[in-house]
Write an enzyme that holds these catalytic residues in place. Structure first.
Site, PDB file in Angstrom:
ATOM      1  N   SER A   1     -14.730  30.703 193.376  1.00 29.19           N
ATOM      2  CA  SER A   1     -14.040  31.661 193.810  1.00 29.19           C
ATOM      3  C   SER A   1     -13.519  32.455 192.920  1.00 29.19           C
ATOM      4  O   SER A   1     -13.935  32.184 191.309  1.00 29.19           O
ATOM      5  CB  SER A   1     -12.112  31.406 193.976  1.00 29.19           C
ATOM      6  N   SER A   2     -13.627  34.314 192.903  1.00 28.06           N
ATOM      7  CA  SER A   2     -13.335  35.308 192.241  1.00 28.06           C
ATOM      8  C   SER A   2     -11.833  35.020 192.015  1.00 28.06           C
ATOM      9  O   SER A   2     -11.328  36.468 191.082  1.00 28.06           O
ATOM     10  CB  SER A   2     -13.631  36.027 192.546  1.00 28.06           C
TER      11      SER A   2
ATOM     12  N   ARG B   1      -7.574  25.385 197.027  1.00 27.30           N
ATOM     13  CA  ARG B   1      -8.673  25.947 197.710  1.00 27.30           C
ATOM     14  C   ARG B   1      -9.472  25.337 199.202  1.00 27.30           C
ATOM     15  O   ARG B   1      -9.125  24.292 198.600  1.00 27.30           O
ATOM     16  CB  ARG B   1     -10.188  25.837 196.772  1.00 27.30           C
TER      17      ARG B   1
ATOM     18  N   THR C   1     -10.628  38.476 201.695  1.00 24.58           N
ATOM     19  CA  THR C   1      -9.306  37.874 200.814  1.00 24.58           C
ATOM     20  C   THR C   1      -8.115  38.804 201.007  1.00 24.58           C
ATOM     21  O   THR C   1      -7.925  39.835 201.260  1.00 24.58           O
ATOM     22  CB  THR C   1      -9.877  37.799 199.501  1.00 24.58           C
TER      23      THR C   1
ATOM     24  N   THR D   1      -7.849  33.541 200.740  1.00 24.68           N
ATOM     25  CA  THR D   1      -8.545  34.208 201.673  1.00 24.68           C
ATOM     26  C   THR D   1      -9.210  33.075 202.526  1.00 24.68           C
ATOM     27  O   THR D   1      -8.551  32.060 203.113  1.00 24.68           O
ATOM     28  CB  THR D   1      -9.654  34.076 200.166  1.00 24.68           C
TER      29      THR D   1
ATOM     30  N   ASP E   1     -19.445  29.956 199.643  1.00 23.81           N
ATOM     31  CA  ASP E   1     -18.655  31.096 198.129  1.00 23.81           C
ATOM     32  C   ASP E   1     -19.374  29.612 196.922  1.00 23.81           C
ATOM     33  O   ASP E   1     -19.592  29.710 195.757  1.00 23.81           O
ATOM     34  CB  ASP E   1     -17.448  30.177 197.680  1.00 23.81           C
TER      35      ASP E   1
ATOM     36  N   ASN F   1     -12.638  34.584 202.591  1.00 22.14           N
ATOM     37  CA  ASN F   1     -13.658  34.356 202.955  1.00 22.14           C
ATOM     38  C   ASN F   1     -14.793  36.062 203.217  1.00 22.14           C
ATOM     39  O   ASN F   1     -13.837  37.017 202.900  1.00 22.14           O
ATOM     40  CB  ASN F   1     -14.788  33.368 202.395  1.00 22.14           C
TER      41      ASN F   1
ATOM     42  N   GLY G   1     -11.582  41.838 197.242  1.00 25.63           N
ATOM     43  CA  GLY G   1     -12.868  41.874 196.913  1.00 25.63           C
ATOM     44  C   GLY G   1     -13.729  41.490 196.614  1.00 25.63           C
ATOM     45  O   GLY G   1     -14.888  41.618 195.880  1.00 25.63           O
ATOM     46  N   GLY G   2     -13.483  39.297 196.661  1.00 25.71           N
ATOM     47  CA  GLY G   2     -14.978  39.142 196.914  1.00 25.71           C
ATOM     48  C   GLY G   2     -15.176  39.505 194.936  1.00 25.71           C
ATOM     49  O   GLY G   2     -14.691  38.944 194.307  1.00 25.71           O
TER      50      GLY G   2
HETATM   51  N1  GLY Z   1     -14.107  33.676 198.741  1.00 24.79           N
HETATM   52  C1  GLY Z   1     -14.018  35.128 197.433  1.00 24.79           C
HETATM   53  C2  GLY Z   1     -13.648  34.275 196.495  1.00 24.79           C
HETATM   54  O1  GLY Z   1     -13.295  32.926 196.792  1.00 24.79           O
HETATM   55  O2  GLY Z   1     -13.697  34.870 195.190  1.00 24.79           O
END
Ligand code: GLY
Length: 565
Positions: A445-446, A101, A374, A392, A416, A394, A466-467
């Site tokens: 993050s998701s 990340r 992403t 990603t 984020d 983002n 998809g965030g």
């Molecule tokens: N940038 C989207 C995530 O990391 O969830």
């Protein structure tokens, strides 16, 4: 591709699109393969990953090549200027995960995106140099390769260099996306850069600058990016554009091996990404909350089914916003959040026929014990190793800041973070102090790269962009296969919905949900959002059938493609 023996190319190209399961299937079956498979957002990337395995490479070698090929062919989300997470399962059952990340720069400050009035300046956290987190992708793929790779780096990288030099062909969907974002790219990066130009479907895009960057990575490894001349070049470029990332930020960046989140759901064991991603924990909470209910009897995508999932999602995302952040900075009560008694208690206010109002429902009480873009790809190799990667920058084309000398976009991952408690980020997610900005901290993050075991055997590899909707998309695909016995492709194709606590709405894809269903949910007190053209997630998945055949679920919502042999 010219380095491969012709017989090998012919073999995998012939086999890649041939269904190998002979029996009559009542449901659509994805691409199948006997030995190995890559499912990614671009055909070229899947082909390059599979070619690596056809040459004797393993899933980690394929990861290295696929990730770089996506950086060339899928600038929307594929990247060198971003970061990601990888979850793996070796053929002996060992599992693990890698966190690459992005991190906040050393000069970052908690209030760096607040204006004079104390309001969140959304443009600053999403567009241009100030939005960039220190990129982790190059460190991540080299780290994975050093730990587990078999083939030499030049064998993995040369076909990608060829691809960047010779170009890739723009698809209709790419043309549409580039048209949509060209003005912002021009505003941020100027009129001259590669992606400020107009491309039509069928055009070939060559990226010689990125080819040269890849040659430098081949010659000098990740050091070129983090300690060498490239770190100097990137930090100067970013600072010239008004950013705060320095050479020392690159020098201090590390990728971390972390223990994945692991939980059971009936006869499934699910292995997914832990913090600084919320993906695995949130998925575990939702599945723990719905576990006591008989979902099959509710029926797939009925109002009752949507209600059960929605109410569990609402509660998990409320906890996410309060408790989750970078585990190196905040104490996360992982075991308690996944505890079945806690999850039962969270659902004690659940009604099968009435929406709970998010405004009246905060995060659950935990007793602390110290203790939108992403991309995802899934890989299984001929030895049975599995790799699940979500990566990603983002937003679409990240910060829209394109480095013309190095040939890639930088991320806008700083958005984020929770720039101001209570202020939503670009996905509408509300965060708290746990996800506040601090130097060297990783933004929550998701991303939910996931591997599913059934009866102790590898069953699925999956994930999606998809965030905030990543977690609920992965959830629905697993439930589609497990409870409703869908094939992998069928499960991926199904229409999807999503709830994330705030905003207090069930979001639906445009296609696949009836007026009657919406009305029924409105009558239960739910807010409904069904945006025009809205898609939720682009899941790329592999299922290992009981006879060992691998079946792909390549999401038709994108250009996603499975290749196998
Ligand atoms: N940038 C989207 C995530 O990391 O969830």
């Amino acid at each position: 591709m010219k380095n491969y023996p012709i017989w090998l190319l012919t073999l995998y190209l012939l086999l890649s699109c041939q269904p190998l399961i002979k029996e009559v299937q009542t449901a659509p079956l994805g691409v199948t393969a006997k030995n190995a498979m890559v499912v990614s957002a671009r055909e070229e990337a899947s082909k390059i990953g599979v070619a690596v395995m056809a040459q004797g490479g393993n899933a980690f070698d394929a990861m290295f090549a696929t990730e770089l090929a996506l950086a060339v062919t899928f600038p929307y989300a594929g990247n060198l200027g971003g970061g990601g997470f990888m979850v793996y399962r070796l053929n002996n059952g060992t599992t693990g995960s890698l966190d690459y990340r992005e991190m906040a720069p050393l000069a970052a400050e908690q209030d760096m995106y607040l204006d004079d009035m104390g309001q969140h300046d959304r443009k600053l956290s999403t567009l241009g140099a100030m939005a960039i987190g220190v990129p982790g992708t190059v460190k991540g793929i080299f780290e994975a390769h050093t730990q587990f790779g078999k083939l030499p780096v030049d064998q993995l990288i040369d076909p990608v260099i060829d691809l960047a030099r010779n170009g890739y062909v723009v698809t209709a969907k790419q043309e549409e996306r580039l048209n949509q974002y060209r003005d912002l790219i021009r505003e941020t990066s100027g009129q001259q850069v590669l992606y400020a130009q107009t491309y039509k479907a069928g055009d070939t895009v060559k990226n010689p600058a990125l080819a040269s960057t890849l040659v430098r990575l081949r010659e000098e490894g990740a050091n070129a990016f983090y300690n060498g001349s490239m770190a100097e070049q990137m930090s100067q470029f970013i600072q010239t554009k008004g950013g705060i990332i320095k050479k020392e930020d690159f020098e201090q960046y590390r990728a971390y091996w972390r223990r994945p989140i692991r939980f059971s759901y009936q006869d499934l064991d699910i292995i997914s990404m832990g913090p600084p991603s919320s993906g695995g924990l949130c998925l575990g909470q939702i599945m723990g909350m719905i576990a006591p209910y008989d979902l099959e009897s509710l029926g797939h995508n009925t109002a009752a089914y949507v209600q059960h999932l929605t109410e569990a999602e609402r509660r998990a995302y409320a906890d996410r916003s309060h408790y989750l952040g970078d585990p190196d900075f905040v104490a996360i009560p992982t075991a308690q959040l996944l505890d079945s008694a806690y999850l039962r208690h969270r659902m004690s206010t659940f009604s099968p026929t009435k929406a709970t109002e998010s405004a009246n429902m905060g995060y659950g009480e935990i007793n602390f014990i110290e203790s939108d873009e992403t991309t995802h790809y899934s890989i299984v190799d001929p030895m049975g190793n599995a790799v699940s990667v979500t990566t990603t920058i983002n937003g679409a084309y990240g910060s829209k800041l394109f480095d013309p000398e190095l040939g890639f976009f930088y991320n806008n991952e700083m958005d984020d973070f929770s720039a101001k408690p209570g202020s939503p980020n670009m996905f509408g997610l509300i965060g708290g102090q746990a996800n506040a900005i601090a130097p060297k901290k990783r933004m929550l993050s998701s991303m939910t790269p996931t591997i599913v075991e059934r009866n102790g055997e590898l069953w699925q590899v999956l994930g999606t962009p998809g965030g905030s909707t990543i977690i609920t998309s992965v959830l629905q695909v697993i439930l589609n296969t497990h409870h409703f016995k869908m094939t992998m492709q069928q499960a991926v194709n199904q229409p999807r919905f999503h709830h994330q606590w705030l905003p207090d709405l069930i979001q639906f894809e445009q296609e696949g949900f009836s007026e009657a269903l919406m009305n029924s949910l409105k009558n239960q007190g739910h807010g409904i959002y069904q945006g025009e053209g809205r898609v939720i997630g682009k899941v790329d998945a592999i299922m290992r059938h009981s006879d060992g055949i691998l079946e792909a679920g390549a999401d038709p919502r994108g250009d996603d493609t499975a290749v196998g042999f």
